[in-house]
Motif scaffolding. Structure first.
Motif, PDB file in Angstrom:
ATOM      1  N   THR A  13       0.854  -1.181   0.000  1.00 18.09           N
ATOM      2  CA  THR A  13       0.000   0.000   0.000  1.00 18.09           C
ATOM      3  C   THR A  13       0.889   1.229   0.000  1.00 18.09           C
ATOM      4  O   THR A  13       2.091   1.146   0.292  1.00 18.09           O
ATOM      5  CB  THR A  13      -0.916   0.030   1.242  1.00 18.09           C
ATOM      6  OG1 THR A  13      -0.097   0.013   2.402  1.00 18.09           O
ATOM      7  CG2 THR A  13      -1.871  -1.151   1.252  1.00 18.09           C
ATOM      8  N   LEU A  14       0.298   2.356  -0.322  1.00 11.17           N
ATOM      9  CA  LEU A  14       1.046   3.603  -0.317  1.00 11.17           C
ATOM     10  C   LEU A  14       1.263   4.074   1.115  1.00 11.17           C
ATOM     11  O   LEU A  14       0.465   3.776   1.997  1.00 11.17           O
ATOM     12  CB  LEU A  14       0.303   4.659  -1.133  1.00 11.17           C
ATOM     13  CG  LEU A  14       0.208   4.337  -2.626  1.00 11.17           C
ATOM     14  CD1 LEU A  14      -0.734   5.296  -3.322  1.00 11.17           C
ATOM     15  CD2 LEU A  14       1.584   4.375  -3.274  1.00 11.17           C
ATOM     16  N   VAL A  15       2.336   4.806   1.335  1.00  9.81           N
ATOM     17  CA  VAL A  15       2.695   5.298   2.668  1.00  9.81           C
ATOM     18  C   VAL A  15       2.543   6.811   2.675  1.00  9.81           C
ATOM     19  O   VAL A  15       3.134   7.498   1.840  1.00  9.81           O
ATOM     20  CB  VAL A  15       4.150   4.910   3.026  1.00  9.81           C
ATOM     21  CG1 VAL A  15       4.564   5.514   4.344  1.00  9.81           C
ATOM     22  CG2 VAL A  15       4.318   3.395   3.030  1.00  9.81           C
TER      23      VAL A  15
ATOM     24  N   GLN B 171       8.934  11.220   5.037  1.00  8.96           N
ATOM     25  CA  GLN B 171       8.990  11.683   3.642  1.00  8.96           C
ATOM     26  C   GLN B 171       9.812  10.708   2.808  1.00  8.96           C
ATOM     27  O   GLN B 171       9.475  10.429   1.654  1.00  8.96           O
ATOM     28  CB  GLN B 171       9.564  13.095   3.564  1.00  8.96           C
ATOM     29  CG  GLN B 171       8.598  14.130   4.100  1.00  8.96           C
ATOM     30  CD  GLN B 171       9.237  15.490   4.282  1.00  8.96           C
ATOM     31  OE1 GLN B 171      10.431  15.604   4.518  1.00  8.96           O
ATOM     32  NE2 GLN B 171       8.420  16.529   4.186  1.00  8.96           N
ATOM     33  N   LEU B 172      10.863  10.179   3.390  1.00 15.09           N
ATOM     34  CA  LEU B 172      11.665   9.166   2.704  1.00 15.09           C
ATOM     35  C   LEU B 172      10.828   7.908   2.476  1.00 15.09           C
ATOM     36  O   LEU B 172      10.834   7.340   1.379  1.00 15.09           O
ATOM     37  CB  LEU B 172      12.927   8.834   3.498  1.00 15.09           C
ATOM     38  CG  LEU B 172      13.772   7.692   2.961  1.00 15.09           C
ATOM     39  CD1 LEU B 172      14.303   8.020   1.568  1.00 15.09           C
ATOM     40  CD2 LEU B 172      14.916   7.382   3.916  1.00 15.09           C
ATOM     41  N   ALA B 173      10.099   7.464   3.497  1.00 17.82           N
ATOM     42  CA  ALA B 173       9.257   6.272   3.360  1.00 17.82           C
ATOM     43  C   ALA B 173       8.190   6.488   2.284  1.00 17.82           C
ATOM     44  O   ALA B 173       7.932   5.600   1.465  1.00 17.82           O
ATOM     45  CB  ALA B 173       8.600   5.931   4.700  1.00 17.82           C
ATOM     46  N   MET B 174       7.601   7.679   2.260  1.00 18.01           N
ATOM     47  CA  MET B 174       6.566   7.983   1.276  1.00 18.01           C
ATOM     48  C   MET B 174       7.128   7.936  -0.143  1.00 18.01           C
ATOM     49  O   MET B 174       6.578   7.263  -1.019  1.00 18.01           O
ATOM     50  CB  MET B 174       5.976   9.372   1.548  1.00 18.01           C
ATOM     51  CG  MET B 174       4.959   9.828   0.513  1.00 18.01           C
ATOM     52  SD  MET B 174       4.276  11.474   0.836  1.00 18.01           S
ATOM     53  CE  MET B 174       5.672  12.529   0.429  1.00 18.01           C
ATOM     54  N   THR B 175       8.231   8.630  -0.376  1.00 14.96           N
ATOM     55  CA  THR B 175       8.781   8.689  -1.735  1.00 14.96           C
ATOM     56  C   THR B 175       9.361   7.344  -2.158  1.00 14.96           C
ATOM     57  O   THR B 175       9.237   6.958  -3.326  1.00 14.96           O
ATOM     58  CB  THR B 175       9.835   9.810  -1.871  1.00 14.96           C
ATOM     59  OG1 THR B 175      10.809   9.669  -0.842  1.00 14.96           O
ATOM     60  CG2 THR B 175       9.191  11.175  -1.767  1.00 14.96           C
TER      61      THR B 175
END
Length: 174
Positions: free
Chosen positions: A143-145, A155-159
């Motif tokens: 899934t998206l974070v 922000q690192l985890a999201m990108t």
């Protein structure tokens, strides 16, 4: 969406071994004022018969500053949180004039958040992303974070997750 407090103890033994122990995680039903947090810490340290608190490591929120003042604690600012605040300030500035504090990197993060919000709130979108991954042979679809302002590495985890799912997202969106 509920408030909790976790108190950990970090100490060094007589043999100079460093240890960390979670003493308690408690639900906080009250507002998270500095006074209430200081009272909660005092209750937990009393429960564990801790005679003296040398220092407390906290984020930079005003309620934590008040907590340390009220409780008489020496405060150690969290290095990771302080670093994240500096990084965020730098990202906001970018190459824009000061009156417009949204630099190019922050505009990219804003677009990423919009995309993630769509997939997190759209049942068909979420299902399509999952199906796309399964069609590719992924056994456990990802899934998206979403990034979180108070999590220094989010922000690192999201990108990273967006890049990992880039092809699937392109397929679903086209």
């Amino acid at each position: 969406n509920e408030g909790y407090i976790t108190v950990t103890a970090q100490y060094i033994t007589l043999l100079w071994e460093q240890h960390t122990r979670v003493l308690a995680t408690r639900h906080l039903e009250c507002r998270h004022t500095g006074v209430k947090i200081a009272e909660s810490i005092k209750l937990i340290t009393d429960e564990f018969h801790i005679p003296r608190v040398v220092a407390i490591c906290t984020d930079n929120a005003k309620n934590m500053l008040t907590c340390c003042q009220e409780g008489g604690y020496t405060r150690i600012p969290c290095f990771a949180h302080t670093l994240q605040l500096g990084i965020n300030d730098g990202l906001k500035m970018g190459h824009r004039p000061k009156e417009n504090r949204e630099g190019p990197i922050m505009r990219v993060f804003k677009s990423c958040r919009k995309l993630i919000t769509f997939f997190n709130h759209s049942t068909p979108g979420k299902a399509a992303l999952k199906k796309e991954q399964k069609d590719r042979g992924v056994k456990r679809p990802l899934t998206l974070v979403q990034d979180v302002a108070t999590r220094w590495n989010s922000q690192l985890a999201m990108t990273s997750r967006l890049l990992e799912l880039k092809e699937d997202l392109f397929s679903v969106c086209h």
